[in-house]
Design a protein around this motif. Structure first.
Motif, mmCIF file in Angstrom:
data_model
loop_
_atom_site.group_PDB
_atom_site.id
_atom_site.type_symbol
_atom_site.label_atom_id
_atom_site.label_comp_id
_atom_site.label_asym_id
_atom_site.label_seq_id
_atom_site.Cartn_x
_atom_site.Cartn_y
_atom_site.Cartn_z
ATOM 1 N N LEU A 87 -4.855 -11.204 -0.942
ATOM 2 C CA LEU A 87 -4.060 -10.432 -2.029
ATOM 3 C C LEU A 87 -5.424 -10.273 -3.074
ATOM 4 C CD1 LEU A 87 -1.663 -8.910 -3.407
ATOM 5 C CD2 LEU A 87 -1.174 -11.289 -4.256
ATOM 6 N N ASP A 88 -5.511 -9.082 -3.625
ATOM 7 C CA ASP A 88 -6.374 -9.022 -4.750
ATOM 8 C C ASP A 88 -6.982 -10.018 -5.614
ATOM 9 O OD1 ASP A 88 -7.838 -6.994 -6.318
ATOM 10 O OD2 ASP A 88 -6.253 -6.774 -7.709
ATOM 11 N N ASN A 89 -8.036 -10.344 -5.377
ATOM 12 C CA ASN A 89 -8.689 -11.486 -6.083
ATOM 13 C C ASN A 89 -7.862 -12.872 -6.112
ATOM 14 O OD1 ASN A 89 -11.218 -9.950 -6.759
ATOM 15 N ND2 ASN A 89 -9.669 -8.780 -8.331
ATOM 16 N N THR A 90 -7.401 -13.209 -5.130
ATOM 17 C CA THR A 90 -6.742 -14.499 -4.988
ATOM 18 C C THR A 90 -6.947 -15.090 -3.734
ATOM 19 O OG1 THR A 90 -4.637 -13.612 -3.967
ATOM 20 C CG2 THR A 90 -4.891 -13.184 -6.228
ATOM 21 N N ASP A 91 -6.350 -16.441 -3.429
ATOM 22 C CA ASP A 91 -6.607 -17.256 -2.212
ATOM 23 C C ASP A 91 -5.072 -16.833 -1.484
ATOM 24 O OD1 ASP A 91 -9.110 -18.024 -2.817
ATOM 25 O OD2 ASP A 91 -8.116 -19.886 -3.969
ATOM 26 N N GLU A 92 -4.261 -16.088 -1.823
ATOM 27 C CA GLU A 92 -3.022 -15.602 -1.382
ATOM 28 C C GLU A 92 -3.297 -14.859 -0.209
ATOM 29 O OE1 GLU A 92 0.641 -15.378 -3.765
ATOM 30 O OE2 GLU A 92 -0.866 -15.900 -5.628
ATOM 31 N N ILE A 93 -2.265 -14.980 0.689
ATOM 32 C CA ILE A 93 -2.310 -13.866 1.947
ATOM 33 C C ILE A 93 -1.092 -13.027 1.700
ATOM 34 C CG2 ILE A 93 -2.240 -13.678 4.591
ATOM 35 C CD1 ILE A 93 -4.837 -15.023 3.131
ATOM 36 N N GLU A 94 -1.477 -11.754 1.686
ATOM 37 C CA GLU A 94 -0.673 -10.645 1.594
ATOM 38 C C GLU A 94 -0.350 -9.837 3.168
ATOM 39 O OE1 GLU A 94 -0.628 -6.115 -0.672
ATOM 40 O OE2 GLU A 94 -2.645 -7.352 -0.416
ATOM 41 N N LEU A 95 0.788 -9.680 3.146
ATOM 42 C CA LEU A 95 1.275 -8.928 4.169
ATOM 43 C C LEU A 95 1.407 -7.620 3.777
ATOM 44 C CD1 LEU A 95 4.240 -9.617 6.579
ATOM 45 C CD2 LEU A 95 3.899 -7.556 5.836
ATOM 46 N N GLY A 96 0.744 -6.394 4.487
ATOM 47 C CA GLY A 96 0.658 -5.356 3.937
ATOM 48 C C GLY A 96 0.773 -4.062 5.385
ATOM 49 N N TYR A 97 1.034 -2.961 4.961
ATOM 50 C CA TYR A 97 1.126 -2.065 6.270
ATOM 51 C C TYR A 97 1.172 -0.574 5.266
ATOM 52 C CZ TYR A 97 6.052 -1.563 4.573
ATOM 53 O OH TYR A 97 7.037 -1.366 3.747
ATOM 54 N N ARG A 98 0.721 0.316 6.323
ATOM 55 C CA ARG A 98 0.499 1.834 5.706
ATOM 56 C C ARG A 98 0.707 2.536 7.065
ATOM 57 N NH1 ARG A 98 -4.892 2.869 2.915
ATOM 58 N NH2 ARG A 98 -4.151 0.975 1.700
ATOM 59 N N LEU A 99 1.906 3.438 7.088
ATOM 60 C CA LEU A 99 2.110 4.225 8.329
ATOM 61 C C LEU A 99 2.107 5.752 8.203
ATOM 62 C CD1 LEU A 99 5.322 2.203 9.310
ATOM 63 C CD2 LEU A 99 3.105 2.060 10.083
ATOM 64 N N LEU A 100 1.565 6.445 8.850
ATOM 65 C CA LEU A 100 1.620 7.828 9.161
ATOM 66 C C LEU A 100 3.134 8.239 8.855
ATOM 67 C CD1 LEU A 100 -0.577 8.429 12.111
ATOM 68 C CD2 LEU A 100 -1.380 9.082 9.887
ATOM 69 N N LYS A 101 3.254 9.477 8.081
ATOM 70 C CA LYS A 101 4.684 10.020 7.828
ATOM 71 C C LYS A 101 5.450 10.037 8.624
ATOM 72 C CE LYS A 101 3.267 13.306 5.469
ATOM 73 N NZ LYS A 101 3.089 14.430 4.322
ATOM 74 N N GLN A 102 4.893 10.535 10.094
ATOM 75 C CA GLN A 102 5.979 10.982 11.294
ATOM 76 C C GLN A 102 6.713 9.558 11.778
ATOM 77 O OE1 GLN A 102 2.719 11.686 11.187
ATOM 78 N NE2 GLN A 102 2.043 11.724 13.391
ATOM 79 N N TYR A 103 5.995 8.379 11.309
ATOM 80 C CA TYR A 103 6.853 7.174 11.641
ATOM 81 C C TYR A 103 7.285 6.472 10.621
ATOM 82 C CZ TYR A 103 3.714 8.164 15.691
ATOM 83 O OH TYR A 103 3.013 8.660 16.762
ATOM 84 N N TRP A 104 7.639 7.028 9.434
ATOM 85 C CA TRP A 104 8.399 6.367 8.339
ATOM 86 C C TRP A 104 10.069 6.472 8.867
ATOM 87 C CZ3 TRP A 104 6.547 9.092 3.111
ATOM 88 C CH2 TRP A 104 5.377 8.811 2.963
ATOM 89 N N ASN A 105 10.701 5.449 8.439
ATOM 90 C CA ASN A 105 11.975 5.671 8.539
ATOM 91 C C ASN A 105 12.532 5.385 10.166
ATOM 92 O OD1 ASN A 105 12.790 5.723 5.747
ATOM 93 N ND2 ASN A 105 12.095 7.706 5.918
#
Length: 169
Positions: A87-105
């Motif tokens: 995670l931004d400037n930390t030692d923490e681990i962030e779970l994230g994702y980014r999907l193409l619109k056709q795969y939303w919902n």
């Protein structure tokens, strides 16, 4: 052969390679996708190439962690990315994702975030996983909650105000 990371019922993840530049560009140049994370679309292919270089370097420096290309198993089509990364400037681990619109919902985000949470705790040995989302991104808030993360506080990361979630082992 690309390095396979993890799979869920309908999605598999692999390391990004330079063969994925066009897919990554398509994802990051979509204004609607980037609006969800509060950033402008990336319209310069050279920026995408640099991003993939950084992603590949991160794999080496942080074994087991990273940003991975996500593919639908059935069609073998790129659907977006998922990550367990600092995670931004930390030692923490962030779970994230980014999907193409056709795969939303369609449940792809929730399905793989649940798998990544298990992976982070059971395979990597993490004690805590965090997630952040914008206040108006109700869908991502639901995804994090369905993966077991709980809202903790309002915070400021990546130069923007966000909602901070976490889950402990």
């Amino acid at each position: 052969m690309d390095s396979f990371i993890i799979e869920s019922e309908r999605v598999y993840l692999k390391e990004f390679t330079f063969n994925d530049i066009d897919d990554y560009f398509c994802l990051n140049s979509d204004p609607d996708v980037m609006k969800c994370i509060g950033r402008e679309p990336e319209t310069d292919i050279n920026v995408i190439k640099e991003n993939i270089k950084k992603i590949r370097k991160y794999y080496i420096e942080n074994p087991g962690l990273g940003t991975w290309a996500g593919f639908e198993k059935k069609s073998k089509k790129f659907i977006g990315f998922y990550e367990l990364a600092h995670l931004d400037n930390t030692d923490e681990i962030e779970l994230g994702y980014r999907l193409l619109k056709q795969y939303w919902n369609k449940g792809y985000a929730t399905e793989m975030t649940k798998e990544l949470t298990k992976y982070g705790f059971n395979e990597i040995g993490l004690d805590k996983i965090t997630g952040i989302t914008h206040h108006n991104n109700i869908e991502s808030q639901r995804v994090l909650e369905q993966a077991g993360l709980r809202y903790i506080k309002d915070a400021h990361f990546y130069n923007t105000d966000v909602m901070y979630y976490s889950i402990s082992k």
